[in-house]
Design a protein around this motif. Structure first.
Motif, PDB file in Angstrom:
ATOM      1  N   THR A   5       0.793  -1.277  -0.047  1.00 60.78           N
ATOM      2  CA  THR A   5      -0.053   0.102  -0.068  1.00 60.78           C
ATOM      3  C   THR A   5       0.683   1.136  -0.076  1.00 60.78           C
ATOM      4  O   THR A   5       0.498   2.056  -0.880  1.00 60.78           O
ATOM      5  N   THR A   6       1.818   1.575   0.879  1.00 63.01           N
ATOM      6  CA  THR A   6       2.843   2.580   0.882  1.00 63.01           C
ATOM      7  C   THR A   6       3.709   2.593  -0.083  1.00 63.01           C
ATOM      8  O   THR A   6       4.654   3.653  -0.112  1.00 63.01           O
ATOM      9  N   THR A   8       5.809   3.277  -3.673  1.00 60.70           N
ATOM     10  CA  THR A   8       5.490   4.288  -4.570  1.00 60.70           C
ATOM     11  C   THR A   8       6.118   3.953  -5.979  1.00 60.70           C
ATOM     12  O   THR A   8       7.207   3.513  -6.123  1.00 60.70           O
ATOM     13  N   TYR A  26      -1.106  -0.870 -11.357  1.00 51.67           N
ATOM     14  CA  TYR A  26      -0.103  -0.527 -10.015  1.00 51.67           C
ATOM     15  C   TYR A  26      -1.102  -0.166  -8.972  1.00 51.67           C
ATOM     16  O   TYR A  26      -0.791  -0.604  -7.978  1.00 51.67           O
ATOM     17  N   ILE A  27      -2.215   0.682  -9.277  1.00 44.14           N
ATOM     18  CA  ILE A  27      -3.105   1.123  -7.894  1.00 44.14           C
ATOM     19  C   ILE A  27      -3.807  -0.198  -7.780  1.00 44.14           C
ATOM     20  O   ILE A  27      -4.189  -0.113  -6.522  1.00 44.14           O
ATOM     21  N   SER A  32       0.941   3.513  -4.669  1.00 45.83           N
ATOM     22  CA  SER A  32       0.640   4.860  -5.030  1.00 45.83           C
ATOM     23  C   SER A  32       1.470   4.956  -6.297  1.00 45.83           C
ATOM     24  O   SER A  32       2.606   4.405  -6.437  1.00 45.83           O
ATOM     25  N   VAL A  33       0.994   6.112  -7.046  1.00 40.53           N
ATOM     26  CA  VAL A  33       1.777   6.301  -8.572  1.00 40.53           C
ATOM     27  C   VAL A  33       2.254   7.857  -8.462  1.00 40.53           C
ATOM     28  O   VAL A  33       1.522   8.718  -8.049  1.00 40.53           O
ATOM     29  N   LEU A  52      -8.910   8.410  -9.899  1.00 41.69           N
ATOM     30  CA  LEU A  52      -7.831   8.119  -9.214  1.00 41.69           C
ATOM     31  C   LEU A  52      -6.768   9.119  -8.486  1.00 41.69           C
ATOM     32  O   LEU A  52      -5.750   8.951  -8.145  1.00 41.69           O
ATOM     33  N   SER A  54      -7.017  10.272  -5.738  1.00 42.80           N
ATOM     34  CA  SER A  54      -6.364  10.059  -4.305  1.00 42.80           C
ATOM     35  C   SER A  54      -4.961   9.028  -4.192  1.00 42.80           C
ATOM     36  O   SER A  54      -4.430   9.058  -3.233  1.00 42.80           O
ATOM     37  N   LYS A  55      -4.665   8.540  -5.316  1.00 50.05           N
ATOM     38  CA  LYS A  55      -3.655   7.426  -5.688  1.00 50.05           C
ATOM     39  C   LYS A  55      -2.511   8.131  -6.625  1.00 50.05           C
ATOM     40  O   LYS A  55      -1.502   7.489  -6.591  1.00 50.05           O
ATOM     41  N   VAL A  56      -2.750   9.238  -7.479  1.00 50.24           N
ATOM     42  CA  VAL A  56      -1.937   9.529  -8.370  1.00 50.24           C
ATOM     43  C   VAL A  56      -1.468  10.805  -7.991  1.00 50.24           C
ATOM     44  O   VAL A  56      -2.247  11.875  -7.906  1.00 50.24           O
ATOM     45  N   THR A  57      -0.086  11.133  -8.278  1.00 51.32           N
ATOM     46  CA  THR A  57       0.343  12.405  -8.321  1.00 51.32           C
ATOM     47  C   THR A  57       0.841  12.610  -9.543  1.00 51.32           C
ATOM     48  O   THR A  57       1.812  12.062  -9.976  1.00 51.32           O
TER      49      THR A  57
END
Length: 243
Positions: A5-6, A8, A26-27, A32-33, A52, A54-57
């Motif tokens: 989960t944590t 990247t 991957y998510i 996280s991506v 997405l 909350s999981k992608v920057t």
């Protein structure tokens, strides 16, 4: 969520069709991506469209702006566990031979940009997160053939670089993989006359990236594996007869 989960993933060249499928997969696997590309507007739209956020920057990254690479890496919100270099550029061989600008851009994106940023990432011994680096290469780089040897030469150089990087990082237990890929149904291949029975879907290729194991060379699809093996051993006089 699973134990990843944590962790990247940093996707460089994340606006490609394959990279976007990698983001989704991957998510789904609990990562996280950080999705980096010159075209952040398109990436932002993709992220929002697929819920997405909350999981992608999404970050801006230009593979050919070498002077910006160190700052880009320094400013990452978290140092990655996995890095995927998916940036690519292609012009057909006839154009590459007659117009050096196209050739130069392929060299810059497919090889020089990759080496520039991956050198920075690989030599950061303070990043204890780093577990794996994956580069997207091509069957075109296995042997020089008259139909695509200019593009192929940039991918051959990239594969050789990744092979040496794998040896360099083995003492730190960091894995390096080269995805040696054939035809994919993507934007880069639009308009090309390709054998339809050999065309792979982006999601299929993405699964091989996300599930990369210990082998250095990963060739998705058994048909392409056969072609890869044939190209490796084919005598030069027969290679010369290939298109």
């Amino acid at each position: 969520m699973n134990q990843n989960t944590t962790k990247t993933v940093l996707l460089l060249g994340a606006n490609s069709d394959v990279a976007k499928q990698c983001i989704k997969q991957y998510i789904q696997n609990g990562f996280s991506v950080i999705a980096a590309s010159r075209n952040t507007k398109s990436l932002d739209h993709f992220v929002q469209e697929n819920n997405l956020n909350s999981k992608v920057t999404v970050l801006s990254f230009d593979s050919v702006d070498f002077d910006s690479h160190q700052k880009f890496y320094n400013d990452l919100p978290v140092k990655p566990h996995i890095v995927v270099y998916a940036a690519g550029f292609l012009v057909d061989n006839e154009k590459a031979l007659s117009d050096f600008k196209g050739t130069q851009q392929m060299m810059l994106v497919n090889y020089m940009g990759a080496v520039s940023i991956l050198n920075i990432i690989a030599t950061d011994v303070n990043n204890k997160n780093l577990e794996r680096i994956i580069g997207l290469s091509s069957l075109s780089g296995v042997r020089g053939r008259k139909s695509n040897f200019v593009y192929g030469s940039t991918k051959a150089a990239f594969t050789t670089y990744l092979a040496g990087l794998r040896q360099e990082l083995v003492s730190r237990n960091i894995k390096v993989n080269a995805l040696v890929i054939g035809y994919i149904r993507t934007k880069i291949n639009e308009g090309l006359q390709l054998n339809k029975s050999l065309i792979m879907e982006p999601a299929y290729v993405a699964r091989h990236i996300v599930n990369a194991g210990n082998s250095f060379t990963i060739v998705p699809n058994f048909k392409w594996k056969i072609i890869y093996l044939i190209l490796k051993v084919l005598p030069e006089n027969l290679v010369a007869k290939l298109p």
